[in-house]
Motif scaffolding. Structure first.
Motif, mmCIF file in Angstrom:
data_model
loop_
_atom_site.group_PDB
_atom_site.id
_atom_site.type_symbol
_atom_site.label_atom_id
_atom_site.label_comp_id
_atom_site.label_asym_id
_atom_site.label_seq_id
_atom_site.Cartn_x
_atom_site.Cartn_y
_atom_site.Cartn_z
ATOM 1 N N UNK A 4 -23.159 -52.169 -39.902
ATOM 2 C CA UNK A 4 -22.046 -52.739 -39.139
ATOM 3 C C UNK A 4 -22.124 -52.433 -37.646
ATOM 4 N N UNK A 5 -23.062 -51.578 -37.250
ATOM 5 C CA UNK A 5 -23.216 -51.262 -35.840
ATOM 6 C C UNK A 5 -22.216 -50.252 -35.307
ATOM 7 N N UNK A 6 -21.601 -49.475 -36.210
ATOM 8 C CA UNK A 6 -20.642 -48.464 -35.784
ATOM 9 C C UNK A 6 -21.373 -47.268 -35.216
ATOM 10 N N UNK A 7 -20.664 -46.530 -34.370
ATOM 11 C CA UNK A 7 -21.237 -45.261 -33.955
ATOM 12 C C UNK A 7 -20.878 -44.230 -35.038
ATOM 13 N N UNK A 8 -21.728 -43.208 -35.152
ATOM 14 C CA UNK A 8 -21.608 -42.250 -36.257
ATOM 15 C C UNK A 8 -20.257 -41.532 -36.274
ATOM 16 N N UNK A 9 -19.771 -41.151 -35.099
ATOM 17 C CA UNK A 9 -18.492 -40.422 -35.027
ATOM 18 C C UNK A 9 -17.336 -41.305 -35.508
ATOM 19 N N UNK A 10 -17.323 -42.544 -35.066
ATOM 20 C CA UNK A 10 -16.268 -43.476 -35.487
ATOM 21 C C UNK A 10 -16.341 -43.721 -37.003
ATOM 22 N N UNK A 11 -17.540 -43.854 -37.538
ATOM 23 C CA UNK A 11 -17.718 -44.073 -38.985
ATOM 24 C C UNK A 11 -17.228 -42.862 -39.774
ATOM 25 N N UNK A 12 -17.523 -41.666 -39.279
ATOM 26 C CA UNK A 12 -17.074 -40.454 -39.971
ATOM 27 C C UNK A 12 -15.547 -40.336 -39.927
ATOM 28 N N UNK A 13 -14.954 -40.618 -38.777
ATOM 29 C CA UNK A 13 -13.490 -40.576 -38.660
ATOM 30 C C UNK A 13 -12.835 -41.591 -39.603
ATOM 31 N N UNK A 14 -13.444 -42.760 -39.704
ATOM 32 C CA UNK A 14 -12.942 -43.806 -40.589
ATOM 33 C C UNK A 14 -12.967 -43.320 -42.045
ATOM 34 N N UNK A 15 -14.087 -42.768 -42.448
ATOM 35 C CA UNK A 15 -14.205 -42.252 -43.814
ATOM 36 C C UNK A 15 -13.190 -41.146 -44.062
ATOM 37 N N UNK A 16 -13.117 -40.194 -43.157
ATOM 38 C CA UNK A 16 -12.221 -39.041 -43.309
ATOM 39 C C UNK A 16 -10.755 -39.477 -43.368
#
Length: 180
Positions: free
Chosen positions: A119-131
């Motif tokens: 999806x082209x997300x940055x890793x930090x944003x993806x982790x925050x989304x999951x959390x």
């Protein structure tokens, strides 16, 4: 402990579901009954978004809400709409085996990596989304979650017939759940 009951003949459908849309659902999906024409929905089905499950039902027979794990907590307005405006008086909540929402926390790294790569997300944003969202959608096991969600919905919609059902992805059949 709750038990799954395979339905391969009409007389195996529990008596509380006779002459209801739940009986019709089993007749269509498991027993291959020819489709009847429907002008309006008779049933609301809540089920997982899993792509391995496909119901064999006629057009216009049912509203269907698909969400991770069959979790309707965040779809209650849609349930209320089907009841209030659509006039349905029966809800089938369908769990299934090998659900991806079970042990969701163990999929954290794969989830993050997938959002970054696909999806082209940055890793930090993806982790925050999951959390932020994983705890809302994770289920401990399919059957316990199904029965707790049915219990919750029965309290919220006391005049609606709510049936816990189970979809076996190995044989693509619906099963009745014998409640304790």
């Amino acid at each position: 402990m709750s038990k799954l009951v395979k339905v391969s003949k009409e007389n195996e459908i529990f008596s509380q579901y006779k002459d209801t849309p739940i009986e019709s659902l089993f007749q269509y999906h498991n027993l291959g009954k020819p489709f009847k024409k429907y002008d309006k929905a008779e049933l609301l089905i809540g089920m997982c978004m899993d792509n391995r499950k496909q119901l064999n039902i006629p057009n216009n027979f049912s509203y269907i809400i698909r969400s991770g794990g069959g979790n309707l907590r965040y779809s209650e307005f849609k349930v209320s709409y089907a009841v209030a405006i659509g006039g349905v008086k029966t809800l089938a909540l369908i769990g299934h085996n090998n659900c991806g929402m079970v042990n969701l926390m163990s999929k954290k790294e794969r989830f993050i990596k997938g959002l970054v790569e696909n999806a082209g997300w940055d890793e930090k944003k993806a982790e925050e989304h999951f959390t932020s969202f994983a705890p809302m959608f994770e289920i401990e096991n399919e059957m316990d979650f199904l029965l707790s969600e049915v219990k919750r919905l029965r309290l919220k919609y006391p005049k609606i017939l709510i049936a816990p059902l189970f979809y076996n992805i190995e044989d693509n059949l619906l099963y009745l759940v014998e409640e304790d």
